[in-house]
Design a protein around this motif. Sequence first.
Motif, PDB file in Angstrom:
ATOM      1  N   ARG A  19      54.663 -54.088  56.270  1.00 29.97           N
ATOM      2  CA  ARG A  19      55.163 -54.087  54.886  1.00 29.97           C
ATOM      3  C   ARG A  19      54.267 -53.257  53.968  1.00 29.97           C
ATOM      4  NH1 ARG A  19      56.083 -59.788  52.443  1.00 29.97           N
ATOM      5  NH2 ARG A  19      53.997 -60.149  53.316  1.00 29.97           N
ATOM      6  N   SER A  20      54.872 -52.725  52.914  1.00 29.82           N
ATOM      7  CA  SER A  20      54.136 -52.065  51.838  1.00 29.82           C
ATOM      8  C   SER A  20      54.525 -52.754  50.540  1.00 29.82           C
ATOM      9  CB  SER A  20      54.471 -50.572  51.763  1.00 29.82           C
ATOM     10  OG  SER A  20      53.960 -49.882  52.881  1.00 29.82           O
ATOM     11  N   ILE A  21      53.570 -53.458  49.953  1.00 30.96           N
ATOM     12  CA  ILE A  21      53.822 -54.209  48.725  1.00 30.96           C
ATOM     13  C   ILE A  21      53.010 -53.587  47.593  1.00 30.96           C
ATOM     14  CG2 ILE A  21      53.804 -56.463  47.614  1.00 30.96           C
ATOM     15  CD1 ILE A  21      55.652 -56.255  50.070  1.00 30.96           C
ATOM     16  N   LEU A  22      53.645 -53.446  46.446  1.00 35.18           N
ATOM     17  CA  LEU A  22      52.999 -52.878  45.260  1.00 35.18           C
ATOM     18  C   LEU A  22      52.961 -53.943  44.168  1.00 35.18           C
ATOM     19  CD1 LEU A  22      53.645 -49.366  43.715  1.00 35.18           C
ATOM     20  CD2 LEU A  22      53.760 -51.403  42.268  1.00 35.18           C
ATOM     21  N   HIS A  23      51.802 -54.121  43.572  1.00 38.47           N
ATOM     22  CA  HIS A  23      51.669 -55.017  42.422  1.00 38.47           C
ATOM     23  C   HIS A  23      51.382 -54.173  41.196  1.00 38.47           C
ATOM     24  CE1 HIS A  23      49.443 -57.853  39.694  1.00 38.47           C
ATOM     25  NE2 HIS A  23      50.516 -58.560  39.975  1.00 38.47           N
ATOM     26  N   ALA A  24      52.233 -54.292  40.180  1.00 37.17           N
ATOM     27  CA  ALA A  24      52.083 -53.531  38.935  1.00 37.17           C
ATOM     28  C   ALA A  24      51.763 -54.481  37.795  1.00 37.17           C
ATOM     29  CB  ALA A  24      53.372 -52.767  38.627  1.00 37.17           C
ATOM     30  N   ASP A  25      50.757 -54.143  37.016  1.00 38.57           N
ATOM     31  CA  ASP A  25      50.322 -55.005  35.908  1.00 38.57           C
ATOM     32  C   ASP A  25      49.965 -54.112  34.723  1.00 38.57           C
ATOM     33  OD1 ASP A  25      49.510 -57.093  34.359  1.00 38.57           O
ATOM     34  OD2 ASP A  25      47.779 -57.654  35.579  1.00 38.57           O
ATOM     35  N   MET A  26      50.695 -54.273  33.627  1.00 36.63           N
ATOM     36  CA  MET A  26      50.431 -53.495  32.428  1.00 36.63           C
ATOM     37  C   MET A  26      49.066 -53.879  31.848  1.00 36.63           C
ATOM     38  SD  MET A  26      53.161 -51.708  32.388  1.00 36.63           S
ATOM     39  CE  MET A  26      52.907 -50.843  30.825  1.00 36.63           C
ATOM     40  N   ASP A  27      48.329 -52.901  31.388  1.00 36.84           N
ATOM     41  CA  ASP A  27      46.982 -53.137  30.876  1.00 36.84           C
ATOM     42  C   ASP A  27      47.027 -53.661  29.444  1.00 36.84           C
ATOM     43  OD1 ASP A  27      45.907 -52.217  33.251  1.00 36.84           O
ATOM     44  OD2 ASP A  27      45.721 -50.159  32.552  1.00 36.84           O
ATOM     45  N   ALA A  28      46.460 -54.871  29.227  1.00 34.69           N
ATOM     46  CA  ALA A  28      46.374 -55.483  27.889  1.00 34.69           C
ATOM     47  C   ALA A  28      47.701 -55.285  27.148  1.00 34.69           C
ATOM     48  CB  ALA A  28      45.224 -54.856  27.104  1.00 34.69           C
ATOM     49  N   PHE A  29      48.780 -55.735  27.774  1.00 33.44           N
ATOM     50  CA  PHE A  29      50.131 -55.331  27.384  1.00 33.44           C
ATOM     51  C   PHE A  29      50.441 -55.496  25.901  1.00 33.44           C
ATOM     52  CE2 PHE A  29      54.864 -56.395  27.583  1.00 33.44           C
ATOM     53  CZ  PHE A  29      55.250 -55.070  27.545  1.00 33.44           C
ATOM     54  N   PHE A  30      50.374 -56.725  25.372  1.00 30.23           N
ATOM     55  CA  PHE A  30      50.747 -56.939  23.975  1.00 30.23           C
ATOM     56  C   PHE A  30      49.881 -56.095  23.039  1.00 30.23           C
ATOM     57  CE2 PHE A  30      52.135 -61.597  24.992  1.00 30.23           C
ATOM     58  CZ  PHE A  30      53.145 -61.101  25.785  1.00 30.23           C
ATOM     59  N   ALA A  31      48.583 -56.111  23.284  1.00 33.54           N
ATOM     60  CA  ALA A  31      47.662 -55.360  22.424  1.00 33.54           C
ATOM     61  C   ALA A  31      47.898 -53.859  22.547  1.00 33.54           C
ATOM     62  CB  ALA A  31      46.217 -55.699  22.779  1.00 33.54           C
ATOM     63  N   VAL A  46      41.657 -55.247  19.282  1.00 29.19           N
ATOM     64  CA  VAL A  46      42.909 -55.861  18.830  1.00 29.19           C
ATOM     65  C   VAL A  46      43.139 -57.135  19.623  1.00 29.19           C
ATOM     66  CG1 VAL A  46      45.407 -55.585  18.636  1.00 29.19           C
ATOM     67  CG2 VAL A  46      43.900 -53.651  18.147  1.00 29.19           C
ATOM     68  N   ILE A  47      43.400 -58.221  18.914  1.00 31.91           N
ATOM     69  CA  ILE A  47      43.649 -59.524  19.540  1.00 31.91           C
ATOM     70  C   ILE A  47      45.008 -60.019  19.082  1.00 31.91           C
ATOM     71  CG2 ILE A  47      42.893 -61.908  19.754  1.00 31.91           C
ATOM     72  CD1 ILE A  47      40.349 -59.341  18.701  1.00 31.91           C
ATOM     73  N   VAL A  57      44.511 -66.952  22.108  1.00 25.81           N
ATOM     74  CA  VAL A  57      44.649 -65.512  22.346  1.00 25.81           C
ATOM     75  C   VAL A  57      45.665 -65.283  23.463  1.00 25.81           C
ATOM     76  CG1 VAL A  57      43.466 -63.427  23.123  1.00 25.81           C
ATOM     77  CG2 VAL A  57      42.300 -65.032  21.582  1.00 25.81           C
ATOM     78  N   ALA A  58      46.672 -64.452  23.191  1.00 28.35           N
ATOM     79  CA  ALA A  58      47.667 -64.093  24.205  1.00 28.35           C
ATOM     80  C   ALA A  58      47.277 -62.810  24.926  1.00 28.35           C
ATOM     81  CB  ALA A  58      49.045 -63.931  23.563  1.00 28.35           C
ATOM     82  N   ALA A  59      46.645 -61.888  24.217  1.00 27.85           N
ATOM     83  CA  ALA A  59      46.209 -60.621  24.817  1.00 27.85           C
ATOM     84  C   ALA A  59      45.080 -60.044  23.984  1.00 27.85           C
ATOM     85  CB  ALA A  59      47.370 -59.631  24.902  1.00 27.85           C
ATOM     86  N   ALA A  60      44.166 -59.366  24.664  1.00 28.19           N
ATOM     87  CA  ALA A  60      43.041 -58.712  23.982  1.00 28.19           C
ATOM     88  C   ALA A  60      42.909 -57.299  24.516  1.00 28.19           C
ATOM     89  CB  ALA A  60      41.751 -59.495  24.222  1.00 28.19           C
ATOM     90  N   SER A  61      42.757 -56.331  23.620  1.00 28.28           N
ATOM     91  CA  SER A  61      42.568 -54.948  24.039  1.00 28.28           C
ATOM     92  C   SER A  61      41.233 -54.827  24.765  1.00 28.28           C
ATOM     93  CB  SER A  61      42.610 -54.015  22.831  1.00 28.28           C
ATOM     94  OG  SER A  61      41.459 -54.209  22.013  1.00 28.28           O
ATOM     95  N   TYR A  62      41.059 -53.727  25.486  1.00 23.71           N
ATOM     96  CA  TYR A  62      39.806 -53.548  26.220  1.00 23.71           C
ATOM     97  C   TYR A  62      38.623 -53.396  25.274  1.00 23.71           C
ATOM     98  CZ  TYR A  62      42.133 -53.486  30.684  1.00 23.71           C
ATOM     99  OH  TYR A  62      42.845 -53.878  31.795  1.00 23.71           O
ATOM    100  N   GLU A  63      38.879 -52.900  24.060  1.00 26.28           N
ATOM    101  CA  GLU A  63      37.805 -52.845  23.058  1.00 26.28           C
ATOM    102  C   GLU A  63      37.348 -54.248  22.681  1.00 26.28           C
ATOM    103  OE1 GLU A  63      40.433 -49.219  22.633  1.00 26.28           O
ATOM    104  OE2 GLU A  63      40.745 -51.384  22.792  1.00 26.28           O
ATOM    105  N   ALA A  64      38.304 -55.211  22.631  1.00 24.20           N
ATOM    106  CA  ALA A  64      37.958 -56.596  22.299  1.00 24.20           C
ATOM    107  C   ALA A  64      37.279 -57.286  23.472  1.00 24.20           C
ATOM    108  CB  ALA A  64      39.212 -57.363  21.888  1.00 24.20           C
TER     109      ALA A  64
END
Length: 452
Positions: A19-31, A46-47, A57-64
Amino acid sequence: MSSPWALGTLASEVTRSTRSILHADMDAFFASVEQRDDPSLRGKPVIVGGTGSRGVVAAASYEARKFGVHSAMPTWQARKLCPQGVYLHGNMPKYAAVSRQIRGVFEEFTDLIEPLALDEAFLDITHSAHLFEGPEALARRLKARVREETDLAVSVGLGPNKLLAKIACGLGKPDGLYQITEEEATALLAKMPIRKLWGIGPKAEERLLALGIETLGALRDAPVETVRKVFGRHAEAIQARAMGHDERPVETERAPKSIGEESTFPGPVAQRLKLVEAIVEHSETVASRARRAGYLGQTVTLKIKFEKKRSGKRTAAFEIFEGLTRQKRLDRPTDDAMTIRKAAESLLQSIELESPVRLLGVTLSALRRAETEAEKPQLSLFPVATEEPPGRPSLGAVMDQVHARFGANALRRAVDQLDKMTASDREKVGELLPEGDESTPKSPKVPRPGRR
């Protein structure tokens, strides 16, 4: 028309190891969405989440995140760590719309997609990778297409199963692409801390550390009797995962195990009447969702968390919650709000409220499909007051139609509307305003019926 991804190797010919499985995850999505839409926020911490003292906190940017802020952290703690951050209440309808765009991109590469959240999904690319010159080339193209369509970054992990793909995705963040092969898995996982394993939370981690188990290699090699002290009958499965084994398929349509609704009160609630009102609201929501999904449930669960004050600093005074759950099995499956409500109210009556309540939830489980009208609950020989008269449409179904046409607040049960509505509740009914805004619209009070 058949799916283009049906080409290639037949599913029956594919073994788990191929099998080839791909996991996709948006980075700090809401922020990230907020930074995309407001250029003045780019480069700033951004928080997104509850902006009040009791928010989360639901999401924090990488700067946060550089300041130690992360999702699920109390907002008061985030403000202490990052006072210069930009705190936003969020916009769930906007995030959901972007999520649909992303899903559309994923469908360009496979139709075997298992969404985990608005910003995360598994994709089985076993049958489509060869069309893109292999899994890695497909992943790079997917990342580029997400960027083209949304101007957002997505991290991607590749592996022979869901577990390794998810771990790989985490190793590649942010905006990365990482692959773990079956040959690499054993040595790579052996050095990882136990918390990296999907399914091990803070409590399990604490108990494993107390047993001297700190890495996945140590967990893998520990006597199964020792691991059973923490995971019981799931010990063997956990040890298999620690070796990188995962037989779970990508499930495009997962049947729900339960349908529930819960909310945190803005402040402590000690009056039973307020709790009953919350039960009414949640029972209506749960029943409506069950009807829309076509399910009946036979077990009702009431969940309550009590507030316990913490001595010391004022900011941490309400951080300890003690919870309990109570269940009741119904005589027959139902999707009726009144039936669910009555069961939840009887459970509430059995609980002694020694402390104020901060959270209340109602859940319907033991689900099965309501395949035909014949499977809908039938009238009993001696009907009770909650059953509908013969030939009359279900009140719940009528309310569903009214809500679909005129909105969630167009028709309500004859109880006062709750003033416990949280930010997430307001988002669901299209009333999203900044937390604490005095202009938040309130529905008019509905007179209570006289006692019978």
